[in-house]
Write an enzyme that holds these catalytic residues in place. Structure first.
Site, PDB file in Angstrom:
ATOM      1  N   ASN A  10       0.805  -1.115  -0.065  1.00 42.08           N
ATOM      2  CA  ASN A  10      -0.051  -0.043   0.009  1.00 42.08           C
ATOM      3  C   ASN A  10       0.813   1.253   0.040  1.00 42.08           C
ATOM      4  OD1 ASN A  10      -2.862  -0.782   0.220  1.00 42.08           O
ATOM      5  ND2 ASN A  10      -1.992  -1.993   1.966  1.00 42.08           N
ATOM      6  N   CYS A  11       1.847   1.184  -1.007  1.00 43.34           N
ATOM      7  CA  CYS A  11       2.709   2.427  -0.868  1.00 43.34           C
ATOM      8  C   CYS A  11       2.172   3.256  -1.760  1.00 43.34           C
ATOM      9  CB  CYS A  11       4.062   1.774  -1.380  1.00 43.34           C
ATOM     10  SG  CYS A  11       5.588   3.100  -0.963  1.00 43.34           S
TER      11      CYS A  11
END
Lengths: 130, 106, 115
Positions: B104-105
């Protein structure tokens, strides 16, 4: 009042996906734009499989969700990390992992948890079904 | 380097984290046109330590915080990390350090 | 911005629930949303220092506790008086609450998610 639903219960081990559907119908009955979106996380992402086949004489839950999404324009998001881990894969992910098939049912879309954060901050209330 | 084939995933991250060597880091960096200097190595080691310690590849904010804590506030700024690892520092640095892609960068 | 509480209540290595709950906490924090954690029931096992999960058990979630500070997750609440939780062999970063505080805690957040 606008709601976002977070569903975490497996369609097979819990009634979360069933109850949420009934909640949505009731909410829509009262106010047509009361549902902002639905985010499926944990085992609830299994709802987005286009290959799972329930017995003919039982409710087709995935189809029921698709119908409500179509009729009322409600976006159905699956957490991409949770979904891919469990074999729910769209065309893009299928290419990325060099697979031959994709399994994501129509009307469902894979999104990061960031989408849930957006939904949280743009709706009055978020309700978890587990 | 050994002749063992190093397997990368479809996005260029190392499949077997144990395959990582400093030589491999240099190779991976070359492929994305980054020349590794002391300043880069400092971050790479910090990242590897971070992963060892917490079993997670940090996104930008925790990375900045960790750098700030270990290497000082001067370096603990996103602009400094952007300079070393252009684009997305957490992703690029994780790739070179042989770690999984941060989840989830942004 | 909403203040979120993530409540972990299931055993850390019997399912992915703790892992996915913690993942959500990390994402919220990454998006600069204020988030706290609380642990009860089987999830308290997460605090024990003596865990050595194998690959089959999953990632070592206990290790992540010490990393929470880098995500600005500062509060991890538990209820006081878990006699089996030995303070010498468990993670020290928790804030123990008495049962009244524990109960009022839940009403302090705009949203609570359970895993």
């Amino acid at each position: 009042m606008q709601y976002t639903l977070l569903i975490t219960g497996s369609p097979y081990h819990s009634k979360a996906c069933h109850t949420a559907l009934r909640f949505i119908r009731a909410a829509l009955n009262k106010s047509p734009d009361s549902i902002k979106g639905v985010f499926f996380y944990e085992d609830a992402v299994l709802i987005g499989s286009q290959v799972a086949q329930p017995p003919r004489d039982e409710i087709n839950l995935t189809q029921a969700w698709q119908e409500i999404a179509e009729q009322h324009n409600i976006p159905l998001y699956l957490c991409i990390a949770a979904a891919v881990r469990r074999g729910i894969i769209n065309e893009g992910e299928s290419r990325r992992y060099e697979l031959e098939q994709h399994t994501l049912a129509e009307y469902f879309q894979l999104e990061g948890l960031g989408t849930l954060v957006d939904l949280m901050n743009t709706t009055n209330k978020i309700i978890q079904f587990r | 380097m050994t002749n063992k084939t190093i397997v990368l995933d479809e996005e260029g991250y190392l499949l077997n984290l144990q395959d990582w060597t400093p030589e491999l880091a240099n190779q991976l960096a070359q492929e994305v046109e980054v020349e590794l200097t002391e300043a880069h190595w400092e971050i790479i080691h910090l990242l590897r330590d971070f992963y060892q310690e917490f079993e997670v590849s940090p996104a930008m904010r925790p990375l900045v915080k960790a750098v700030s804590k270990k290497l000082g506030a001067e370096k603990g700024r996103s602009i400094y990390l952007m300079m070393l690892f252009p684009g997305s520092p957490p992703k690029l640095a994780a790739k070179i350090a042989g770690l999984p892609k941060p989840a989830n960068c942004l | 911005m909403k203040h979120t509480l993530i409540h972990l209540n299931t055993s850390p290595y019997s399912s992915l629930a703790c892992k996915e709950g913690l993942d959500l906490a990390l994402v919220l924090a990454t998006f600069e949303q204020p988030v706290d954690l609380c642990l009860s029931g089987a999830a308290l096992a997460l605090l024990s220092d003596t865990q050595q999960p194998t690959a089959e058990h999953g990632k070592n979630l206990h290790k992540l506790l010490a990393g929470l500070e880098f995500y600005d997750i500062e509060n991890v609440y538990i209820e006081k008086n878990h006699s089996w939780l030995d303070s010498t062999t468990s993670w020290q970063g928790v804030t123990p609450l008495d049962s009244t505080e524990w109960q009022t805690m839940f009403s302090q957040y705009q949203q609570v998610f359970r895993f």
